[in-house]
Design an enzyme around this catalytic site. Sequence first.
Site, PDB file in Angstrom:
ATOM      1  N   ASP A  79       0.818  -1.212   0.000  1.00 18.88           N
ATOM      2  CA  ASP A  79       0.000   0.000   0.000  1.00 18.88           C
ATOM      3  C   ASP A  79       0.851   1.261   0.000  1.00 18.88           C
ATOM      4  OD1 ASP A  79       0.726  -0.883   2.626  1.00 18.88           O
ATOM      5  OD2 ASP A  79      -0.669   0.552   3.499  1.00 18.88           O
ATOM      6  N   GLU A 137      -0.725  -1.982   5.244  1.00 19.82           N
ATOM      7  CA  GLU A 137       0.173  -1.909   6.405  1.00 19.82           C
ATOM      8  C   GLU A 137       0.066  -0.560   7.106  1.00 19.82           C
ATOM      9  OE1 GLU A 137       3.417  -0.763   8.816  1.00 19.82           O
ATOM     10  OE2 GLU A 137       3.248   0.030   6.787  1.00 19.82           O
TER      11      GLU A 137
END
Length: 392
Positions: A79, A137
């Site tokens: 991400d 995350e």
Amino acid sequence: MTATGDRVEELRGQLVAWRRHLHMNPEVGFEEHATAAYIEAQLRRMPGLSVSRPTATSVLAILKGGLPGRTVLLRADIDALPIHEENTFEFASQTPGVMHACGHDGHTAILLGVAQLLSGDAGRVPGEIRMIFQHAEEIGPGGAEELVMQTPLMDGVDVVTGLHLNSQLPAGVVAVKPGAFMAAPDMLELTIRGRGGHGAHPEETVDPIAVGAQVVTNLQHVVSRMVAAQDALVVSITKFTSGTTHNVIPDTAELMGTVRTFDPALRERAPQLIERVVKGICEAHGATYELNYEFGYRPLINTDWVAAQLKEIALDVVGPDRFRDAKPTMGGEDFSAYLEKAPGAYFNVGSGSDEADSRWPHHHPRFTIDETSLETGVQMLRAAALRLARTE
């Protein structure tokens, strides 16, 4: 150059291409649909891999080796962050307000490279290698927690490892640490309620700004006077919002901050210590408060024997001149969720260099990496997978 090194060098252009595509097309946590589709497409071109989607925006590749051994999980986070990129190179983010400002594009390219190397050599791979391209995350409660608690990803996993590129280390350096490596990143939100009025007559008010200012200052006494000096604790107020204009004392002030700890017992005590300070100051000045305290990711505690193995691997791969004993950091990482289920260790690969202008701190709008670090990451993670999977 070893044979493995030659093969990684042959991957150089592909690693850069993967990383730059991802950098140009960033997506934030839980929205990585195009990112996951791209990763899946790359993996399905590699022979011998079983590819699946354990969640909507994560991708799992499994390689069953031809030799007996352990089941090893390798992890890369995928991400990006809600930051507007200030770099001007040709592969800068094409999505306004979103960029890969923490190296996750590099982590993904590295694990794709490991998958490609291992898939071409499955007959000589021990055990089972699972490669998880993990979503979210950067956003709590984190993609790792979802994968660990809601999917069978960790069933049968014997050991887990992963890496993080680090712009504050020279490119190509590897750093490993046993034990406490990254802190638990918890969060507080505080609303102070006073009584507003005219700025010319503060005696008729309960000024939440003045009360809040004392709270900010006195919270540092939690660190310096309520906790032993050897016990790591950070309390940072990072947001303070109040008021609308120059001559009005407002009714409320809103504060937000982060609390970082390694020790589980101190982590449990911290909310009580913080509330003691907040309550005392508010009562002394006639204000009231609402405190919301949220526990984030667990502290990341590396398993000693896995960290020792990673150090040996690093000394083989990069040599003693490019190895560092890592220092603990108060940054947080949801890799800690995997360590609740299996032994493992997380390590750093340096990505900073003056030539690549890549010494900017993580989460900075100018953040980037020295792309030579991708090759080091592939060499380390591939060697770690093979070594940790061996049972002899």
